[in-house]
Design an enzyme around this catalytic site. Structure first.
Site, PDB file in Angstrom:
ATOM      1  N   ASP A 175       0.941  -1.188  -0.159  1.00 27.56           N
ATOM      2  CA  ASP A 175       0.172  -0.037  -0.140  1.00 27.56           C
ATOM      3  C   ASP A 175       0.967   1.182  -0.057  1.00 27.56           C
ATOM      4  O   ASP A 175       1.502   1.722   1.021  1.00 27.56           O
ATOM      5  CB  ASP A 175      -1.120   0.087   1.322  1.00 27.56           C
ATOM      6  CG  ASP A 175      -2.015   1.088   1.370  1.00 27.56           C
ATOM      7  OD1 ASP A 175      -1.638   2.168   0.574  1.00 27.56           O
ATOM      8  OD2 ASP A 175      -2.760   1.261   2.118  1.00 27.56           O
ATOM      9  N   SER A 232       1.416  12.347 -16.371  1.00 24.22           N
ATOM     10  CA  SER A 232      -0.044  12.351 -17.196  1.00 24.22           C
ATOM     11  C   SER A 232      -0.081  13.644 -17.724  1.00 24.22           C
ATOM     12  O   SER A 232       0.684  14.809 -17.543  1.00 24.22           O
ATOM     13  CB  SER A 232      -1.367  12.470 -16.218  1.00 24.22           C
ATOM     14  OG  SER A 232      -2.461  12.758 -16.761  1.00 24.22           O
ATOM     15  N   TYR A 260      -6.588  16.072  -9.433  1.00 26.58           N
ATOM     16  CA  TYR A 260      -5.676  15.198 -10.395  1.00 26.58           C
ATOM     17  C   TYR A 260      -4.529  16.020 -10.881  1.00 26.58           C
ATOM     18  O   TYR A 260      -3.127  15.529 -11.006  1.00 26.58           O
ATOM     19  CB  TYR A 260      -6.706  14.475 -11.281  1.00 26.58           C
ATOM     20  CG  TYR A 260      -5.828  13.421 -11.927  1.00 26.58           C
ATOM     21  CD1 TYR A 260      -5.542  12.179 -11.514  1.00 26.58           C
ATOM     22  CD2 TYR A 260      -5.552  13.499 -13.384  1.00 26.58           C
ATOM     23  CE1 TYR A 260      -4.780  11.210 -12.050  1.00 26.58           C
ATOM     24  CE2 TYR A 260      -4.740  12.386 -14.288  1.00 26.58           C
ATOM     25  CZ  TYR A 260      -4.345  11.337 -13.537  1.00 26.58           C
ATOM     26  OH  TYR A 260      -3.792  10.543 -14.185  1.00 26.58           O
TER      27      TYR A 260
END
Length: 270
Positions: free
Chosen positions: A63, A147, A160
């Site tokens: 995690d 991104s 984001y």
């Protein structure tokens, strides 16, 4: 370093190298892990669950938002192979909305996973990456999944975009910090990728077909990016053959960032 790189056979690009991929059990991460393994790497998939890890790859529960989990996962990888050559920081989560739509807990959670998660994993991996750099000079690399949202203003993606903008800056800072240790650091900037997460967003839209068409139309190629195309770019940046590439953001976005096309002319135009 150049002499070491030249000795690597083209058909064994990652032969003898150990790679760890966070978020490698699904989507883009799965494609990355698959491509690295196909090209000869020993691949360790670090994810919340490892049920989907194929035979021949090594699953390790991790995690990225939990420091103890990250440290245990990287220790397990390091102890198994006694080094690490390639780290792909791919794990991440999405978010939709303007600055009015996400509350502070959402901001903390997304930044914790998408940005601090990269820092956690990289910090835990660096001692093993330094061993890799000593064992195979010129073959050690970190690749972060960033991104198009880091470099282009997209509607309804405030949180984001903020997280991915931080990833881009972090990548360049890490590249400067670790280049003299023999650790290259780069990132990929995908456009909209045809993944299960995007599929779920489309399914939740009022008109999924129209929403998909709009996503396709904003990329000059007229289609979504495939996970395999992102994986190929990651493998390039991770490859010993890319030894002169560090601090770079490689766009895999169908031309979305750099191209400005004229409107398409009607088919029957004279």
């Amino acid at each position: 370093m150049a002499e070491q790189t030249e000795q690597i056979a083209p058909d064994a690009e990652f032969g003898g190298l150990v790679a760890a991929v966070t978020g490698g059990a699904s989507g883009i991460g799965f494609a990355i892990a698959t491509d690295l393994a196909r090209r000869g790497a020993e691949v360790c998939v670090l994810d919340l669950t490892t049920d989907n890890v194929p035979d021949g790859q090594h699953g390790q529960v991790c995690d990225v938002s939990d420091t103890a989990s990250v440290q245990a996962a990287l220790a397990a990888v390091g102890e198994r192979f006694q080094r690490l050559d390639i780290l792909v920081n791919n794990a991440g989560i999405g978010a939709q909305g303007t600055v009015e739509d996400n509350d502070e807990s959402q901001w903390r959670h997304v930044l914790d996973v998408n940005v601090i998660g990269i820092a956690r994993v990289s910090a835990a991996a660096l001692p093993w990456l330094r061993r890799g750099a000593a064992a195979r000079p010129g073959s050690t690399a970190i690749v972060n999944t960033c991104s198009i949202a880091a470099t282009a203003g997209l509607p309804q993606r405030a949180l984001y975009s903020a997280s991915k903008g931080a990833v881009l800056a972090l990548t360049r800072a890490m590249a400067a910090d670790h280049v003299r240790e023999g650790v290259r650091v780069n990132c990929v900037n995908p456009g909209t990728v045809d993944t299960p997460w995007v599929g779920r967003l489309l399914d939740a839209a009022a008109d999924p077909a129209a929403e998909r068409a709009a996503l396709q139309a904003r990329q000059p190629t007229g289609r979504l990016v495939s996970a395999q195309e992102v994986a190929a770019a990651v493998c390039y940046l991770a490859s010993p053959f890319a030894g002169a590439t560090t601090g770079t953001a490689l766009a895999v976005d169908g031309g979305m960032q750099g191209l400005r096309l004229r409107p398409a002319e009607p088919v029957n135009a004279p």
